[in-house]
Design a protein around this motif. Structure first.
Motif, PDB file in Angstrom:
ATOM      1  N   ALA A 275      -4.999  15.606  -7.540  1.00  0.00           N
ATOM      2  CA  ALA A 275      -3.619  15.833  -7.977  1.00  0.00           C
ATOM      3  C   ALA A 275      -2.780  14.566  -7.888  1.00  0.00           C
ATOM      4  O   ALA A 275      -1.563  14.612  -8.073  1.00  0.00           O
ATOM      5  N   GLY A 276      -3.430  13.432  -7.591  1.00  0.00           N
ATOM      6  CA  GLY A 276      -2.718  12.170  -7.499  1.00  0.00           C
ATOM      7  C   GLY A 276      -2.166  11.848  -6.127  1.00  0.00           C
ATOM      8  O   GLY A 276      -1.559  10.798  -5.933  1.00  0.00           O
ATOM      9  N   GLN A 277      -2.381  12.744  -5.157  1.00  0.00           N
ATOM     10  CA  GLN A 277      -1.858  12.490  -3.815  1.00  0.00           C
ATOM     11  C   GLN A 277      -2.673  11.395  -3.124  1.00  0.00           C
ATOM     12  O   GLN A 277      -3.864  11.248  -3.370  1.00  0.00           O
ATOM     13  N   VAL A 278      -1.994  10.629  -2.268  1.00  0.00           N
ATOM     14  CA  VAL A 278      -2.637   9.532  -1.542  1.00  0.00           C
ATOM     15  C   VAL A 278      -3.163  10.056  -0.217  1.00  0.00           C
ATOM     16  O   VAL A 278      -2.466  10.773   0.496  1.00  0.00           O
TER      17      VAL A 278
ATOM     18  N   VAL B 292       0.858  -1.193   0.000  1.00  0.00           N
ATOM     19  CA  VAL B 292       0.000   0.000   0.000  1.00  0.00           C
ATOM     20  C   VAL B 292       0.888   1.234   0.000  1.00  0.00           C
ATOM     21  O   VAL B 292       1.551   1.546   0.990  1.00  0.00           O
ATOM     22  N   ASP B 293       0.899   1.921  -1.114  1.00  0.00           N
ATOM     23  CA  ASP B 293       1.772   3.085  -1.291  1.00  0.00           C
ATOM     24  C   ASP B 293       1.262   4.267  -0.466  1.00  0.00           C
ATOM     25  O   ASP B 293       0.060   4.488  -0.347  1.00  0.00           O
ATOM     26  N   GLN B 294       2.200   5.037   0.093  1.00  0.00           N
ATOM     27  CA  GLN B 294       1.827   6.208   0.895  1.00  0.00           C
ATOM     28  C   GLN B 294       2.213   7.516   0.221  1.00  0.00           C
ATOM     29  O   GLN B 294       2.209   8.567   0.868  1.00  0.00           O
ATOM     30  N   GLY B 295       2.541   7.448  -1.045  1.00  0.00           N
ATOM     31  CA  GLY B 295       2.901   8.663  -1.754  1.00  0.00           C
ATOM     32  C   GLY B 295       4.343   9.072  -1.482  1.00  0.00           C
ATOM     33  O   GLY B 295       5.120   8.335  -0.881  1.00  0.00           O
ATOM     34  N   ARG B 296       4.684  10.261  -1.907  1.00  0.00           N
ATOM     35  CA  ARG B 296       6.079  10.718  -1.800  1.00  0.00           C
ATOM     36  C   ARG B 296       6.229  11.881  -0.839  1.00  0.00           C
ATOM     37  O   ARG B 296       7.130  12.696  -0.985  1.00  0.00           O
ATOM     38  N   GLY B 297       5.327  11.967   0.108  1.00  0.00           N
ATOM     39  CA  GLY B 297       5.392  13.084   1.054  1.00  0.00           C
ATOM     40  C   GLY B 297       6.256  12.762   2.249  1.00  0.00           C
ATOM     41  O   GLY B 297       7.474  12.728   2.163  1.00  0.00           O
TER      42      GLY B 297
ATOM     43  N   GLY C 123      -5.653   0.576   9.435  1.00  0.00           N
ATOM     44  CA  GLY C 123      -6.834   1.147   8.793  1.00  0.00           C
ATOM     45  C   GLY C 123      -6.557   1.777   7.443  1.00  0.00           C
ATOM     46  O   GLY C 123      -7.496   2.160   6.728  1.00  0.00           O
ATOM     47  N   LYS C 124      -5.300   1.890   7.056  1.00  0.00           N
ATOM     48  CA  LYS C 124      -4.980   2.579   5.797  1.00  0.00           C
ATOM     49  C   LYS C 124      -5.415   1.839   4.535  1.00  0.00           C
ATOM     50  O   LYS C 124      -5.910   2.475   3.595  1.00  0.00           O
ATOM     51  N   PRO C 125      -5.246   0.515   4.439  1.00  0.00           N
ATOM     52  CA  PRO C 125      -5.687  -0.138   3.195  1.00  0.00           C
ATOM     53  C   PRO C 125      -7.150   0.111   2.865  1.00  0.00           C
ATOM     54  O   PRO C 125      -7.500   0.319   1.699  1.00  0.00           O
TER      55      PRO C 125
END
Length: 440
Positions: free
Chosen positions: A277-280, A224-229, A267-269
Motif C-alpha cells: 500500500a506504499g507504507q514505509v 530517509v522518509d518515514q512515511g506519514r504515520g 538501522g533504518k536506512p
C-alpha cells in the motif's frame, strides 16, 4: 596586553614564570570554573615537580619528545605543562599556532591577558574563528573541534572559518585529507554529546556535513522518509529531535543513554522497505541498529561499558510498553538492568515523533503504561532466588549446563509475575515444565 578582570587566585598555586593558556582562560572568561589547566613554561619538568610538591599531586612525563609534563592532582584535576613550540619566534606567535582565537589567549600570575588575535572580542560576540587557515589545516581534528565549540557554546562560526571547516570536512570524506585518530574523534564527539547543548551541536555537525566523516551511520539517515504515520521528520532529523527531547526531559542522562538516543534509528536506512500500500517499514531496524551502534562506538574507542549499554538500549528501544500489571511485571523483570534508561529513550523517541497518527489519546495511553512500569520498578528486586542451581539439579536430575539456567530463569520470571510465591510452588512449576520439555 591588558588586565583581564579575572581573579587569578582560583588558579593557585601558579607555577613560577608560567602562563595559563588555552581552554582554562576561555572558560574563566565565560564565567566557568575550569578543572584542568594548561601551562606554558620554559622548563615544564621543573615546574611540574614544583607543582606536585605544593599540591600533593603526581608528576609524570607525558611526551618526552616534545617535553610535555602532567601533574595529576588528588581529586582528579589535571595540570599539563608544555614549553613554547619550536619555531615560534615569540610568545604571541606560539599562541597564533593554536586552532581558534578563543583558545589563543593567555594569562599571567598578575592577571594580565595576552590576546594577540582578538579572542576576547570573539567570545563577547559569540563567534568561533580560526586563528588562520594554516592552523586549522595543521591538525586533522581541528575542523571537528571548531564545530564542537560553536555547537556547545551556542556560538556562530565566522564565515571564513565555516567555509574552511566545510571544505576540509569534504576533503576528509573524499579521502583527499587525512582523518584524525579514532580515539581523538571519540573524545571530541563525547565532549560534544556531554554538553547541555548537545542536540544543537550535532545539528550543526549535520549542517556542516561532518556527519559523513565522523558518524557515517547517522549521515546515511539523511533524507530517509518515514512515511506519514507517526513521524513528521526524516530519520536524521528525527534522531536529532529525539536527542533534544531527551536532554530537555532528562538533562542528567549519561553517556550511554545519550549515544543510544542519537543512534537509536541508524538501522533504518538498511531496513527501509515499502509495503504493497506504499507504507514505509523498517522491520528489524532495532537489531541492525544495535550492531551498527556497537561497531561505531568501538571504532571511536569509547569505554566498553558505554558501548555495551548503548548497544542494548538501541536493541530494545522498540519493545512495546506492556498493558496490565502482569505484563508490566514481566517487562520489568526482563529489562530491569536497562531501566529506567530504556524508558527515557522510549519517551524521547515517542516525543520526537509528531506525525498525524500521533494523537493525544495515544500519548495519554503511553503515559499510563509508563507510569505502571515506573511504579513496579520502585519495588525492590527479590533479595535471593527461591531455588539454587544445586537444588534445581537435584530436583530434576540435571547435570550442570544450560538447562539449569533455563530452569532458574523460568522460576525467576514466574515469581516476578506472581505465578509462584515460595520454593514449594517453584518446585511444582519446574516438575511440570521438565515433564513438558521431556527432560525427565
Amino acid at each position: 596586553m591588558s588586565g583581564s578582570g579575572l581573579d587569578t587566585r582560583q588558579f593557585k598555586p601558579w607555577p613560577a614564570g608560567a602562563w595559563l593558556v588555552g581552554g582554562a582562560v576561555r572558560d574563566a572568561l565565560l564565567g566557568a570554573a575550569p578543572a584542568d589547566l594548561d601551562w606554558l613554561v620554559a622548563d615544564p619538568r621543573a615546574a611540574a615537580l614544583e607543582l606536585a610538591a605544593l599540591t600533593g599531586g603526581s608528576p609524570f612525563e607525558l611526551d618526552a619528545e616534545r617535553g610535555h609534563w602532567r601533574v595529576a592532582l588528588p581529586g582528579g584535576a589535571v595540570h599539563d605543562l608544555a614549553p613554547p613550540r619550536p619555531g615560534a619566534g615569540s610568545f604571541e606567535a606560539d599562541l597564533a599556532l593554536r586552532d581558534l582565537t578563543l583558545n589563543a589567549m593567555a594569562l599571567d600570575a598578575a592577571g594580565r591577558l595576552v590576546d594577540p588575535l582578538g579572542g576576547l572580542a570573539d567570545l563577547r560576540a559569540g563567534r568561533v574563528r580560526m586563528t588562520s587557515r594554516a592552523a586549522l589545516e595543521a591538525d586533522a581534528v581541528r575542523p571537528l573541534r571548531a564545530a564542537r565549540f560553536a555547537g556547545t557554546l551556542g556560538f556562530a562560526l565566522e564565515a571564513a572559518t565555516r567555509a574552511a571547516v566545510v571544505e576540509l570536512g569534504a576533503a576528509q570524506a573524499a579521502g583527499a585529507r587525512p582523518l584524525p585518530a579514532a580515539e581523538r574523534v571519540g573524545a571530541e564527539l563525547s565532549a560534544m554529546l556531554a554538553a547541555p547543548r548537545a542536540a544543537h551541536a550535532f545539528q550543526l555537525l549535520a549542517e556542516l556535513r561532518l556527519t559523513r566523516v565522523y558518524l557515517p551511520e547517522l549521515e546515511a539517515a539523511r533524507g530517509v522518509d518515514q512515511g506519514r504515520g507517526f513521524h513528521h521528520l526524516d530519520v536524521l532529523d528525527h534522531s536529532l529531535e529525539a536527542l533534544d527531547q531527551l536532554l530537555h526531559g532528562f538533562p542528567d542522562a549519561d553517556a550511554a543513554l545519550r549515544w543510544a538516543t542519537l543512534l537509536h534509528d541508524v538501522g533504518k536506512p538498511a531496513t527501509a522497505e515499502r509495503g504493497p500500500a506504499g507504507q514505509v517499514t523498517f522491520h528489524g531496524h532495532d537489531r541492525v541498529g544495535a550492531e551498527l551502534t556497537r561497531e561505531r562506538l568501538r571504532r571511536l574507542r569509547l569505554p566498553n561499558e558505554v558501548v555495551e549499554r548503548a548497544t542494548k538500549l538501541v536493541r530494545y528501544h522498540m519493545l512495546p510498553l506492556p498493558r496490565g500489571e502482569r505484563a508490566a511485571r514481566r517487562f520489568v523483570h526482563r529489562r530491569r538492568e536497562l531501566l529506567p534508561d530504556l524508558l527515557k529513550l522510549m519517551i524521547a523517541d515517542r516525543e520526537a515523533a509528531r506525525g498525524p497518527l500521533a494523537s493525544e489519546a495515544q500519548r495519554r495511553a503511553y503515559r499510563l503504561a509508563l507510569g505502571q512500569v515506573i511504579a513496579l520498578l520502585e519495588e525492590p528486586a527479590p533479595p535471593r532466588p527461591l531455588l539454587s542451581g544445586r537444588e534445581v539439579m537435584g530436583l530434576l536430575g540435571l547435570e550442570p549446563g544450560p538447562r539449569v539456567g533455563e530452569a532458574l530463569a523460568l522460576v525467576a520470571e514466574a515469581r516476578a509475575v506472581g505465578d509462584v510465591r515460595d520454593a514449594e510452588e517453584a518446585r511444582a512449576l519446574l516438575l511440570r515444565y521438565a515433564e513438558a520439555q521431556r527432560w525427565l
